[in-house]
Design a protein around this motif. Structure first.
Motif, PDB file in Angstrom:
ATOM      1  N   ALA A 300      40.495 -14.908 -33.204  1.00 52.04           N
ATOM      2  CA  ALA A 300      41.068 -14.274 -34.393  1.00 52.04           C
ATOM      3  C   ALA A 300      40.810 -12.771 -34.445  1.00 52.04           C
ATOM      4  O   ALA A 300      41.517 -12.040 -35.139  1.00 52.04           O
ATOM      5  CB  ALA A 300      40.508 -14.930 -35.661  1.00 52.04           C
ATOM      6  N   VAL A 301      39.799 -12.278 -33.717  1.00 48.19           N
ATOM      7  CA  VAL A 301      39.435 -10.863 -33.780  1.00 48.19           C
ATOM      8  C   VAL A 301      40.406 -10.038 -32.945  1.00 48.19           C
ATOM      9  O   VAL A 301      40.617 -10.303 -31.765  1.00 48.19           O
ATOM     10  CB  VAL A 301      37.987 -10.655 -33.301  1.00 48.19           C
ATOM     11  N   GLY A 302      40.987  -9.006 -33.580  1.00 39.61           N
ATOM     12  CA  GLY A 302      41.976  -8.173 -32.911  1.00 39.61           C
ATOM     13  C   GLY A 302      41.534  -6.763 -32.618  1.00 39.61           C
ATOM     14  O   GLY A 302      42.142  -6.072 -31.790  1.00 39.61           O
ATOM     15  N   VAL A 303      40.456  -6.295 -33.264  1.00 37.21           N
ATOM     16  CA  VAL A 303      39.951  -4.946 -33.023  1.00 37.21           C
ATOM     17  C   VAL A 303      38.496  -4.883 -33.469  1.00 37.21           C
ATOM     18  O   VAL A 303      38.077  -5.609 -34.381  1.00 37.21           O
ATOM     19  CB  VAL A 303      40.793  -3.879 -33.771  1.00 37.21           C
ATOM     20  N   PHE A 304      37.734  -4.031 -32.821  1.00 36.66           N
ATOM     21  CA  PHE A 304      36.320  -3.844 -33.116  1.00 36.66           C
ATOM     22  C   PHE A 304      36.116  -2.385 -33.494  1.00 36.66           C
ATOM     23  O   PHE A 304      36.306  -1.488 -32.679  1.00 36.66           O
ATOM     24  CB  PHE A 304      35.504  -4.218 -31.874  1.00 36.66           C
ATOM     25  N   VAL A 305      35.750  -2.124 -34.755  1.00 32.21           N
ATOM     26  CA  VAL A 305      35.401  -0.775 -35.210  1.00 32.21           C
ATOM     27  C   VAL A 305      33.912  -0.607 -34.955  1.00 32.21           C
ATOM     28  O   VAL A 305      33.084  -1.280 -35.567  1.00 32.21           O
ATOM     29  CB  VAL A 305      35.727  -0.578 -36.698  1.00 32.21           C
ATOM     30  N   THR A 306      33.540   0.304 -34.046  1.00 31.43           N
ATOM     31  CA  THR A 306      32.170   0.371 -33.539  1.00 31.43           C
ATOM     32  C   THR A 306      31.645   1.798 -33.483  1.00 31.43           C
ATOM     33  O   THR A 306      32.412   2.750 -33.347  1.00 31.43           O
ATOM     34  CB  THR A 306      32.090  -0.259 -32.139  1.00 31.43           C
ATOM     35  N   HIS A 307      30.325   1.919 -33.556  1.00 30.53           N
ATOM     36  CA  HIS A 307      29.671   3.219 -33.413  1.00 30.53           C
ATOM     37  C   HIS A 307      29.523   3.614 -31.949  1.00 30.53           C
ATOM     38  O   HIS A 307      29.006   4.687 -31.639  1.00 30.53           O
ATOM     39  CB  HIS A 307      28.293   3.178 -34.068  1.00 30.53           C
ATOM     40  N   CYS A 308      29.969   2.765 -31.047  1.00 25.73           N
ATOM     41  CA  CYS A 308      29.943   3.041 -29.605  1.00 25.73           C
ATOM     42  C   CYS A 308      28.535   3.012 -29.020  1.00 25.73           C
ATOM     43  O   CYS A 308      28.257   3.670 -28.010  1.00 25.73           O
ATOM     44  CB  CYS A 308      30.588   4.385 -29.258  1.00 25.73           C
ATOM     45  N   VAL A 324      38.112   0.712 -32.057  1.00 22.57           N
ATOM     46  CA  VAL A 324      38.226   1.934 -32.851  1.00 22.57           C
ATOM     47  C   VAL A 324      36.843   2.564 -32.820  1.00 22.57           C
ATOM     48  O   VAL A 324      35.864   1.951 -33.229  1.00 22.57           O
ATOM     49  CB  VAL A 324      38.660   1.653 -34.296  1.00 22.57           C
ATOM     50  N   THR A 325      36.739   3.780 -32.295  1.00 22.01           N
ATOM     51  CA  THR A 325      35.436   4.394 -32.047  1.00 22.01           C
ATOM     52  C   THR A 325      35.020   5.313 -33.190  1.00 22.01           C
ATOM     53  O   THR A 325      35.792   6.138 -33.648  1.00 22.01           O
ATOM     54  CB  THR A 325      35.467   5.191 -30.740  1.00 22.01           C
ATOM     55  N   TRP A 326      33.745   5.142 -33.600  1.00 21.70           N
ATOM     56  CA  TRP A 326      33.179   5.968 -34.675  1.00 21.70           C
ATOM     57  C   TRP A 326      31.754   6.341 -34.292  1.00 21.70           C
ATOM     58  O   TRP A 326      30.793   5.839 -34.855  1.00 21.70           O
ATOM     59  CB  TRP A 326      33.196   5.177 -35.987  1.00 21.70           C
ATOM     60  N   PRO A 327      31.576   7.215 -33.291  1.00 19.08           N
ATOM     61  CA  PRO A 327      30.226   7.574 -32.838  1.00 19.08           C
ATOM     62  C   PRO A 327      29.486   8.402 -33.877  1.00 19.08           C
ATOM     63  O   PRO A 327      30.095   9.119 -34.682  1.00 19.08           O
ATOM     64  CB  PRO A 327      30.492   8.383 -31.571  1.00 19.08           C
ATOM     65  N   LEU A 328      28.158   8.330 -33.823  1.00 19.47           N
ATOM     66  CA  LEU A 328      27.313   9.025 -34.781  1.00 19.47           C
ATOM     67  C   LEU A 328      26.325   9.959 -34.080  1.00 19.47           C
ATOM     68  O   LEU A 328      26.156  11.103 -34.476  1.00 19.47           O
ATOM     69  CB  LEU A 328      26.553   8.023 -35.648  1.00 19.47           C
ATOM     70  N   PHE A 330      23.084  10.005 -30.482  1.00 21.13           N
ATOM     71  CA  PHE A 330      22.600   9.491 -29.204  1.00 21.13           C
ATOM     72  C   PHE A 330      23.687   9.606 -28.127  1.00 21.13           C
ATOM     73  O   PHE A 330      24.326  10.639 -28.021  1.00 21.13           O
ATOM     74  CB  PHE A 330      22.061   8.067 -29.360  1.00 21.13           C
ATOM     75  N   ASP A 331      23.932   8.554 -27.340  1.00 25.24           N
ATOM     76  CA  ASP A 331      24.928   8.620 -26.275  1.00 25.24           C
ATOM     77  C   ASP A 331      26.328   8.255 -26.761  1.00 25.24           C
ATOM     78  O   ASP A 331      27.263   8.173 -25.966  1.00 25.24           O
ATOM     79  CB  ASP A 331      24.532   7.670 -25.141  1.00 25.24           C
ATOM     80  N   GLN A 332      26.507   8.046 -28.051  1.00 24.04           N
ATOM     81  CA  GLN A 332      27.724   7.415 -28.565  1.00 24.04           C
ATOM     82  C   GLN A 332      28.974   8.270 -28.398  1.00 24.04           C
ATOM     83  O   GLN A 332      30.064   7.739 -28.145  1.00 24.04           O
ATOM     84  CB  GLN A 332      27.501   7.040 -30.032  1.00 24.04           C
ATOM     85  N   PHE A 333      28.869   9.583 -28.529  1.00 27.55           N
ATOM     86  CA  PHE A 333      30.054  10.428 -28.351  1.00 27.55           C
ATOM     87  C   PHE A 333      30.501  10.447 -26.890  1.00 27.55           C
ATOM     88  O   PHE A 333      31.697  10.571 -26.613  1.00 27.55           O
ATOM     89  CB  PHE A 333      29.778  11.847 -28.843  1.00 27.55           C
ATOM     90  N   TYR A 334      29.561  10.325 -25.961  1.00 33.80           N
ATOM     91  CA  TYR A 334      29.933  10.238 -24.546  1.00 33.80           C
ATOM     92  C   TYR A 334      30.627   8.905 -24.276  1.00 33.80           C
ATOM     93  O   TYR A 334      31.617   8.843 -23.539  1.00 33.80           O
ATOM     94  CB  TYR A 334      28.702  10.382 -23.661  1.00 33.80           C
ATOM     95  N   ASN A 335      30.105   7.849 -24.866  1.00 35.80           N
ATOM     96  CA  ASN A 335      30.721   6.530 -24.705  1.00 35.80           C
ATOM     97  C   ASN A 335      32.145   6.517 -25.264  1.00 35.80           C
ATOM     98  O   ASN A 335      33.030   5.840 -24.733  1.00 35.80           O
ATOM     99  CB  ASN A 335      29.880   5.462 -25.385  1.00 35.80           C
ATOM    100  N   GLU A 336      32.357   7.260 -26.338  1.00 35.82           N
ATOM    101  CA  GLU A 336      33.702   7.352 -26.902  1.00 35.82           C
ATOM    102  C   GLU A 336      34.668   7.961 -25.898  1.00 35.82           C
ATOM    103  O   GLU A 336      35.808   7.493 -25.763  1.00 35.82           O
ATOM    104  CB  GLU A 336      33.688   8.201 -28.171  1.00 35.82           C
TER     105      GLU A 336
END
Length: 426
Positions: A300-308, A324-328, A330-336
């Protein structure tokens, strides 16, 4: 780390996990529920500054937290000398374990809980001498495979404004350079150019063994899986920003309105927040822990809104869910950048400021939240391509850990190499 120990144990290696008394209950259920027995030893935690020994209690004082972990050095040294292990595997943020292992005549391996792409980005940025200027808006990184462009505000603070973490990271890099090698929670097919760059251009010995995840049965105390059973395949938005993320009350309300306005059913895990939030008729808000693996693999899951965060990213991609990427921080902006520019399996919501302090982040409005969700879950060719590519990455991820897959083979090679060294020492 528990899952990695289980992976080693499945290849005939006797493993012992060292943890602190406060984390005993978290680790013990992983060491006693699997098919392969794993020993557990507890290290007393002399530091009293962070009584729960958790980074979530130290989000605004991370350097004091990291330094407090050095109080484990002497207990760790005593255990190493008492139990005489052949090898030590430790997290990169415990650089002092390399010194203890070396002094005891034991080789140390680093468990990298991020992928090759962010590892390359971190090292390149920390080794560079960027001159910070308020008028400088972007950084172009052309010393890596491909061309990476980032806003200055998205780069970790230690790269642009040298600080205490810069010095700490120098210790991390030095300890990694003198260690036997790195075990990386990724799979080759996802980032081949960056795996090769890390090993050849940067000269690092490394094994990719992922996705390393917790495959134990997760109890659904929230009832969300039963709720998902009633939803249309691919219709649900799953939102979770990890255990360390914090948002202002205003930002939480904007997220809530954006999800509600999307008109789609959603599950939102908000941790221990007590904020009263508007809920749509199709929304489920979970406070506390949620069975993320069971949710992400549900049809049923169609998208994951994540901090990466890397673990979340690996779980989402393993199950072929677009992001859907929402980095905050640490490494999260690179992962985005990996998700959006390299893998092309999702879209960015528009976060632009790297910070561990929620009050410093510009507000992202409900329209941006709604718009990002609709872009990925829409009916157009662009949305279908994101979904197709996510499914393709998921097939590669599961194949990598299967018999004869790239990660399974690399793990077997690592164990054979380590065992061969043990036999040579007899």
């Amino acid at each position: 780390m528990s899952s990695l120990a289980s992976l080693f144990a499945s290849h005939g290696v006797r493993c012992t996990i060292l943890t602190t008394p406060a984390n005993d209950h978290l680790v013990r259920r992983h060491t006693t529920s699997g098919d392969h027995p794993i020993d557990l030893l507890l290290l007393p935690f002399p530091s009293t500054e962070f009584p729960n020994q958790s980074l979530s209690d130290a989000s605004n004082s991370r350097m004091r937290f990291f330094h407090s972990l050095e109080s484990l050095r002497d207990p760790f040294d005593r255990l190493i000398r008492d139990h005489h292990p052949d090898f030590v595997v430790s997290d990169s943020f415990l650089p002092w374990t390399a010194d203890v292992a070396r002094n005891a005549g034991i080789r140390r391996l680093v468990f990298q809980t991020m992928g090759f792409f962010p590892l390359c980005m971190y090292e390149m940025l920390e080794r560079s001498n960027f001159s910070y200027s308020p008028n400088r808006e972007t950084i172009v990184i052309d010393s890596l495979p491909g061309r990476v462009t980032m806003k200055v505000s998205q780069v970790q603070d230690s790269a642009m404004r040298r600080n205490d973490f810069s010095e700490f990271y120098k210790r991390i890099m030095a300890s990694e350079a003198e260690s036997y090698g790195s075990i990386v929670n990724t799979f080759y097919e996802m980032e081949p150019e960056y795996a090769d760059h890390y090993k050849t251009a940067m000269g690092r010995k490394a094994w990719h063994v992922g996705p390393v995840m917790n495959h134990l049965n997760e109890k659904d105390e929230s009832g969300c899986v039963s709720w998902l059973d009633e939803q249309t395949p691919g219709s649900v938005v799953y939102v979770c920003f990890g255990s360390l993320s914090r948002f202002t009350s205003e930002q939480l309300r904007e997220i809530a309105h954006g999800l509600k306005d999307s008109g789609r059913p959603y599950i939102w895990v908000i941790g221990n927040s007590t904020e009263t939030l508007p809920e749509g008729p199709k929304g489920v808000i979970i406070r506390g822990w949620a069975p993320q693996g069971a949710i992400l693999r549900h049809r049923a899951v169609g998208v994951f809104v994540t901090h990466c965060g890397w673990n979340s990213l690996m779980e989402g991609l393993n199950y072929g869910v677009p992001l859907v990427t929402w980095p905050l921080c640490f490494d999260q902006f690179y992962n985005e950048r990996l998700v959006v520019d390299v893998l092309k399996v999702g879209v960015a919501v528009g976060a632009e400021v790297w910070t561990t302090k929620e009050g410093m982040r510009p507000l992202i409005g409900r329209e941006a939240v709604k718009g990002a969700v609709e872009r990925v879950m829409g009916s157009g060719m662009e949305a279908e391509e994101w979904r197709r590519r996510a499914r393709e990455v998921g097939v590669m991820a599961r194949g990598a850990v299967g018999k004869g897959g790239s990660s399974e083979v690399d793990m077997r090679c690592l164990v054979d190499e380590l065992m061969g060294m043990c036999y040579e020492g007899l």
